[in-house]
Design a protein around this motif. Sequence first.
Motif, PDB file in Angstrom:
ATOM      1  N   LYS A   1       0.848  -1.190   0.000  1.00 20.38           N
ATOM      2  CA  LYS A   1       0.000   0.000   0.000  1.00 20.38           C
ATOM      3  C   LYS A   1       0.888   1.247   0.000  1.00 20.38           C
ATOM      4  O   LYS A   1       1.751   1.389   0.862  1.00 20.38           O
ATOM      5  CB  LYS A   1      -0.898   0.038   1.249  1.00 20.38           C
ATOM      6  CG  LYS A   1      -1.620  -1.253   1.584  1.00 20.38           C
ATOM      7  CD  LYS A   1      -2.726  -1.594   0.614  1.00 20.38           C
ATOM      8  CE  LYS A   1      -3.497  -2.822   1.100  1.00 20.38           C
ATOM      9  NZ  LYS A   1      -4.452  -3.310   0.079  1.00 20.38           N
TER      10      LYS A   1
ATOM     11  N   VAL B   1      -2.890  -0.116  11.216  1.00 18.27           N
ATOM     12  CA  VAL B   1      -3.699  -0.683  10.137  1.00 18.27           C
ATOM     13  C   VAL B   1      -3.620  -2.212  10.162  1.00 18.27           C
ATOM     14  O   VAL B   1      -4.606  -2.910   9.874  1.00 18.27           O
ATOM     15  CB  VAL B   1      -3.228  -0.145   8.765  1.00 18.27           C
ATOM     16  CG1 VAL B   1      -3.888  -0.901   7.622  1.00 18.27           C
ATOM     17  CG2 VAL B   1      -3.534   1.346   8.646  1.00 18.27           C
TER      18      VAL B   1
ATOM     19  N   TRP C   1      -7.690  -9.630   3.538  1.00 17.52           N
ATOM     20  CA  TRP C   1      -8.861  -8.875   4.000  1.00 17.52           C
ATOM     21  C   TRP C   1      -8.757  -7.392   3.639  1.00 17.52           C
ATOM     22  O   TRP C   1      -9.733  -6.655   3.767  1.00 17.52           O
ATOM     23  CB  TRP C   1      -9.036  -9.057   5.512  1.00 17.52           C
ATOM     24  CG  TRP C   1      -9.640 -10.396   5.851  1.00 17.52           C
ATOM     25  CD1 TRP C   1      -9.019 -11.608   5.775  1.00 17.52           C
ATOM     26  CD2 TRP C   1     -10.975 -10.649   6.287  1.00 17.52           C
ATOM     27  NE1 TRP C   1      -9.890 -12.606   6.147  1.00 17.52           N
ATOM     28  CE2 TRP C   1     -11.089 -12.050   6.465  1.00 17.52           C
ATOM     29  CE3 TRP C   1     -12.074  -9.842   6.547  1.00 17.52           C
ATOM     30  CZ2 TRP C   1     -12.278 -12.652   6.888  1.00 17.52           C
ATOM     31  CZ3 TRP C   1     -13.253 -10.445   6.979  1.00 17.52           C
ATOM     32  CH2 TRP C   1     -13.342 -11.829   7.138  1.00 17.52           C
ATOM     33  N   TYR C   2      -7.597  -6.955   3.193  1.00 13.54           N
ATOM     34  CA  TYR C   2      -7.429  -5.586   2.713  1.00 13.54           C
ATOM     35  C   TYR C   2      -7.243  -5.568   1.196  1.00 13.54           C
ATOM     36  O   TYR C   2      -6.570  -4.695   0.644  1.00 13.54           O
ATOM     37  CB  TYR C   2      -6.219  -4.929   3.381  1.00 13.54           C
ATOM     38  CG  TYR C   2      -6.445  -4.496   4.816  1.00 13.54           C
ATOM     39  CD1 TYR C   2      -7.725  -4.236   5.309  1.00 13.54           C
ATOM     40  CD2 TYR C   2      -5.367  -4.328   5.679  1.00 13.54           C
ATOM     41  CE1 TYR C   2      -7.913  -3.843   6.616  1.00 13.54           C
ATOM     42  CE2 TYR C   2      -5.544  -3.916   6.985  1.00 13.54           C
ATOM     43  CZ  TYR C   2      -6.824  -3.678   7.459  1.00 13.54           C
ATOM     44  OH  TYR C   2      -7.009  -3.267   8.761  1.00 13.54           O
TER      45      TYR C   2
ATOM     46  N   CYS D   1     -10.431   1.287   9.142  1.00 15.07           N
ATOM     47  CA  CYS D   1     -10.110  -0.089   8.750  1.00 15.07           C
ATOM     48  C   CYS D   1     -11.319  -1.002   8.931  1.00 15.07           C
ATOM     49  O   CYS D   1     -11.546  -1.919   8.131  1.00 15.07           O
ATOM     50  CB  CYS D   1      -8.925  -0.607   9.559  1.00 15.07           C
ATOM     51  SG  CYS D   1      -7.339   0.113   9.079  1.00 15.07           S
TER      52      CYS D   1
ATOM     53  N   LYS E   1     -13.350  -0.657   5.980  1.00 17.49           N
ATOM     54  CA  LYS E   1     -12.781  -1.422   4.867  1.00 17.49           C
ATOM     55  C   LYS E   1     -13.213  -2.886   4.930  1.00 17.49           C
ATOM     56  O   LYS E   1     -13.560  -3.494   3.912  1.00 17.49           O
ATOM     57  CB  LYS E   1     -11.247  -1.320   4.882  1.00 17.49           C
ATOM     58  CG  LYS E   1     -10.687  -0.037   4.303  1.00 17.49           C
ATOM     59  CD  LYS E   1     -10.939   0.039   2.793  1.00 17.49           C
ATOM     60  CE  LYS E   1     -10.193   1.191   2.148  1.00 17.49           C
ATOM     61  NZ  LYS E   1     -10.504   1.303   0.695  1.00 17.49           N
TER      62      LYS E   1
END
Length: 231
Positions: free
Chosen positions: A30, A52, A63-64, A132, A135
């Motif tokens: 990221k 994060v 999961w991100y 988060c 998200k």
Amino acid sequence: MPGYLSCFGHLDHTQSERLRGIAAKLQQRKHIVGAAGFEPDSRIRCLVSQIVALPILELGLDWYRGWHEIVIYPGAFRQRYEYEDEAGVVHSTHRELAGEAWSYGPLILSWDDIEADLESPEEGRNVVIHECAHKLDLLRGGDANGFPPLHREMDSHAWTREFTMAYEKLCACLEHSEETPVDPYAAESPGEFFAVVSEHFFMSPSLISGTHPNIYQQLRAFYRQDPLNKP
């Protein structure tokens, strides 16, 4: 910062090492960039990436998935949005935000608010964890509605029942001008309720466990962590 340490107070040595490893991978995957003239240094990048990483410590980086950037403003930022009133007239306005999470877009944060949360952990707030949680909530597609993808062993009916009851109770208390231990912003929507109680789960777990024990158990099952269980 005491708040920075309190975020991770329930992690043992092995978990702490794994958290640092996930945070390092997050920095690779990221892009952490500044906005409005703000330039996050290596300390800020490390701190933000570790926070994060916390919600997905026992879930995994997948999961991100679907987004690639963390944008950090120096302070609250203005966002334009539109809404339709009861007469069907569309209005356009601006609002100041401490954070925002887009379904397939960046995670956007205010550094001033991150610092304020970490310096006052007793408030139980953490804008990074809040966004988060959004998200994770958005992984099902559509808007954040407080119903993230649950693990196979979890009972979706129990999740819906417990969260609906707690959310409606919070709204009822606020309608009668009663004080609530949970941040009143949680009453904005079921999605905000999930994000706010996720903040409290990691920052002030005894508050959620004491006032909403069933919600605490649901969050413990979802995040696969128990912040009350200190090493």
